[in-house]
Design an enzyme around this catalytic site. Structure first.
Site, mmCIF file in Angstrom:
data_model
loop_
_atom_site.group_PDB
_atom_site.id
_atom_site.type_symbol
_atom_site.label_atom_id
_atom_site.label_comp_id
_atom_site.label_asym_id
_atom_site.label_seq_id
_atom_site.Cartn_x
_atom_site.Cartn_y
_atom_site.Cartn_z
ATOM 1 N N PHE A 139 -6.726 -15.446 8.633
ATOM 2 C CA PHE A 139 -5.853 -14.485 7.794
ATOM 3 C C PHE A 139 -4.510 -15.689 7.524
ATOM 4 O O PHE A 139 -3.882 -16.442 8.782
ATOM 5 C CB PHE A 139 -4.698 -13.630 9.011
ATOM 6 C CG PHE A 139 -3.785 -12.690 8.205
ATOM 7 C CD1 PHE A 139 -3.602 -12.573 7.086
ATOM 8 C CD2 PHE A 139 -2.342 -13.296 8.975
ATOM 9 C CE1 PHE A 139 -3.174 -11.679 6.926
ATOM 10 C CE2 PHE A 139 -1.431 -12.467 8.048
ATOM 11 C CZ PHE A 139 -1.841 -11.419 6.740
ATOM 12 N N ASP A 189 -1.193 3.810 5.713
ATOM 13 C CA ASP A 189 -0.127 3.576 4.688
ATOM 14 C C ASP A 189 0.247 5.010 3.312
ATOM 15 O O ASP A 189 0.833 5.044 3.015
ATOM 16 C CB ASP A 189 -0.873 2.166 3.711
ATOM 17 C CG ASP A 189 -0.690 1.605 5.015
ATOM 18 O OD1 ASP A 189 -0.076 1.110 5.781
ATOM 19 O OD2 ASP A 189 -1.210 -0.178 4.417
ATOM 20 N N ASN A 223 0.940 -1.541 0.084
ATOM 21 C CA ASN A 223 0.207 0.122 -0.267
ATOM 22 C C ASN A 223 0.973 0.671 0.242
ATOM 23 O O ASN A 223 0.600 2.230 -1.199
ATOM 24 C CB ASN A 223 -0.671 -0.220 1.261
ATOM 25 C CG ASN A 223 -1.721 -0.762 1.041
ATOM 26 O OD1 ASN A 223 -2.257 -1.681 -0.118
ATOM 27 N ND2 ASN A 223 -2.515 -1.315 2.206
HETATM 28 N N1 LIG Z 1 -12.074 10.504 7.914
HETATM 29 C C1 LIG Z 1 -10.848 11.339 7.805
HETATM 30 N N2 LIG Z 1 -10.657 12.358 6.417
HETATM 31 C C2 LIG Z 1 -9.771 12.716 6.942
HETATM 32 N N3 LIG Z 1 -8.850 12.025 6.277
HETATM 33 C C3 LIG Z 1 -8.791 11.525 7.317
HETATM 34 C C4 LIG Z 1 -9.760 11.026 8.193
HETATM 35 N N4 LIG Z 1 -9.370 9.577 8.706
HETATM 36 C C5 LIG Z 1 -8.004 9.540 8.543
HETATM 37 N N5 LIG Z 1 -7.892 10.461 8.038
HETATM 38 C C6 LIG Z 1 -6.104 10.704 7.208
HETATM 39 O O1 LIG Z 1 -5.557 9.730 7.806
HETATM 40 C C7 LIG Z 1 -3.956 10.006 8.574
HETATM 41 C C8 LIG Z 1 -4.000 8.152 9.541
HETATM 42 O O2 LIG Z 1 -5.204 8.313 9.768
HETATM 43 P P1 LIG Z 1 -5.804 7.309 11.106
HETATM 44 O O3 LIG Z 1 -5.136 8.166 12.659
HETATM 45 O O4 LIG Z 1 -6.817 6.984 11.287
HETATM 46 O O5 LIG Z 1 -4.668 6.258 10.931
HETATM 47 P P2 LIG Z 1 -5.174 4.791 11.230
HETATM 48 O O6 LIG Z 1 -5.349 4.195 12.894
HETATM 49 O O7 LIG Z 1 -3.550 4.075 11.329
HETATM 50 O O8 LIG Z 1 -5.024 3.875 9.821
HETATM 51 P P3 LIG Z 1 -5.418 2.368 9.507
HETATM 52 O O9 LIG Z 1 -4.213 1.474 10.361
HETATM 53 O O10 LIG Z 1 -6.858 2.108 9.343
HETATM 54 O O11 LIG Z 1 -5.311 2.483 7.899
HETATM 55 C C9 LIG Z 1 -5.146 10.993 9.813
HETATM 56 O O12 LIG Z 1 -2.934 11.784 10.201
HETATM 57 C C10 LIG Z 1 -5.782 12.248 8.317
HETATM 58 O O13 LIG Z 1 -4.766 12.266 7.779
#
Ligand SMILES: Nc1ncnc2c1ncn2[C@@H]1O[C@H](COP(=O)(O)OP(=O)(O)OP(=O)(O)O)[C@@H](O)[C@H]1O
Ligand SMILES: [Mg+2]
Length: 328
Positions: free
Chosen positions: A116, A257, A52
């Site tokens: 998985f 990612d 990704n």
């Molecule tokens: N609903 C949203 N709208 C706009 N940007 C978002 C949204 N959700 C996440 N993002 C963007 O994506 C980035 C990463 O999100 P998040 O902190 O949820 O990562 P994560 O928990 O590692 O996600 P995952 O592991 O499910 O890919 C955030 O810093 C933000 O910039």
């Protein structure tokens, strides 16, 4: 200079069952359980964290080097990644195991039965980074994402021993790893990526305070979902960057990612952490608006337009000379 992205390479096979699993389960016969569900939909999605991140980097015009282990079934997926600028020449191909696969069936009540299969992923521990760097030239960064834990440890140790700058991105492995493993995976990293929940897991499991983590990593990037991202460094003021407002929230899987792809691309272009966080948020929002982690299209014009709308013209102007997206 090059970016090596190590971690999982996998596909998700997602099915949906029109009924309810619970209607087919006989509670006092569970020891003889044998059920089969006729599903009406199968979706196969490309994924795996390293793949990704490479997809995002490739879309931004970089030529990332994918490091991970797959099976002989990787052919179509390889072609897809190569069409998106990803260097797959150092991917290890197992002769005995299939590419990692997540197989999941959901029913109407949102109950889920999933498995998985890590498969070839366990062979990532056989990969040595030095010959890859010999092939592609010195690396800007080696990112070590979630993978077979022994593989992650081997890559991290090799980076420390050979002095390669590395980025720790243990994400999902934080839930399974113990404190000792996590300490080894992040100590000495130039950058540590996590979301907010994972940040708590890191301090709780390692027993290190936030400051003690910051003593061991140069920069800690904590993503905050729709709230954007915070960039922390020891003795430096935190930088906060708001997320890009989504047009339509479809499915957030893979946002983390995509964020990493944008962040690392900006660093590779020589931009600072604030710009890197902004580009990370920009790429991530495209994933929120799509189903799947590699289904979005980054067009140069749309990316710059949304950048101007959210962060202003000066920020767009900083990205413009570097941005060589696949799509105009
Ligand atoms: N609903 C949203 N709208 C706009 N940007 C978002 C949204 N959700 C996440 N993002 C963007 O994506 C980035 C990463 O999100 P998040 O902190 O949820 O990562 P994560 O928990 O590692 O996600 P995952 O592991 O499910 O890919 C955030 O810093 C933000 O910039
Ligand atoms: Mg994540």
């Amino acid at each position: 200079m090059s970016l090596l992205i190590a971690g999982s390479i996998a596909t998700d096979h997602l099915m949906s069952f029109a009924g309810k699993f619970s209607d087919s389960l006989v509670v006092d016969q569970l020891d003889k359980l044998s059920v089969s569900f006729l599903v009406d939909d199968l979706e196969v999605r490309r994924g795996g964290c390293a793949a990704n991140i490479c997809f995002g980097l490739g879309n931004l015009g970089l030529n990332p080097v994918l490091v991970g282990a797959v099976g002989e079934d990787f052919g179509d997926y390889r072609a897809w990644l190569e069409r998106h600028n990803v260097d797959c020449d150092s991917v290890h191909v197992s002769t005995t195991k299939h590419t990692a696969r997540f197989v999941c069936t959901n029913d109407q009540a949102m109950a889920q039965i999933a498995s998985f299969y890590p498969g070839a992923m366990s062979e990532s521990r056989e990969i040595e980074l030095a010959p890859i760097i010999e092939r592609v030239g010195p690396s800007d960064f080696v990112l070590i994402g979630p993978d077979d834990p022994d593989g992650m440890l081997r890559h991290t140790d090799e980076c420390r021993q050979r002095g390669y700058r590395f980025v720790a991105d243990p994400s999902q492995q934080l839930a399974f790893g113990d404190g000792e493993l996590i300490r080894q995976l992040i100590d000495g990293a130039e950058i540590l990526f996590s979301n907010e929940y994972e940040a708590s897991l890191i301090t709780q499991k390692t027993g290190w305070s936030t400051d003690e983590v910051l003593d061991r990593v140069g920069t800690w990037i904590v993503t905050l979902g729709p709230q954007g991202v915070r960039v922390d460094g020891r003795g430096r003021e935190s930088i906060s960057v708001p997320a890009v407002p989504e047009i339509e929230k479809v499915e957030p899987t893979g946002v983390g990612d995509a964020f990493r792809a944008g962040f690392l691309a900006a660093l590779a272009w020589g931009l600072d952490h604030e710009r890197a966080a902004q580009l990370g948020c920009l790429v991530a929002v495209y994933v929120v608006e799509q189903i799947g982690t590699q289904e979005y299209t980054l067009s140069r014009s749309d990316l710059l337009k949304r950048c101007t709308e959210t962060y202003g013209e000066r920020v767009s102007a900083d990205f413009e000379p570097h941005l060589k997206t696949i799509h105009p």
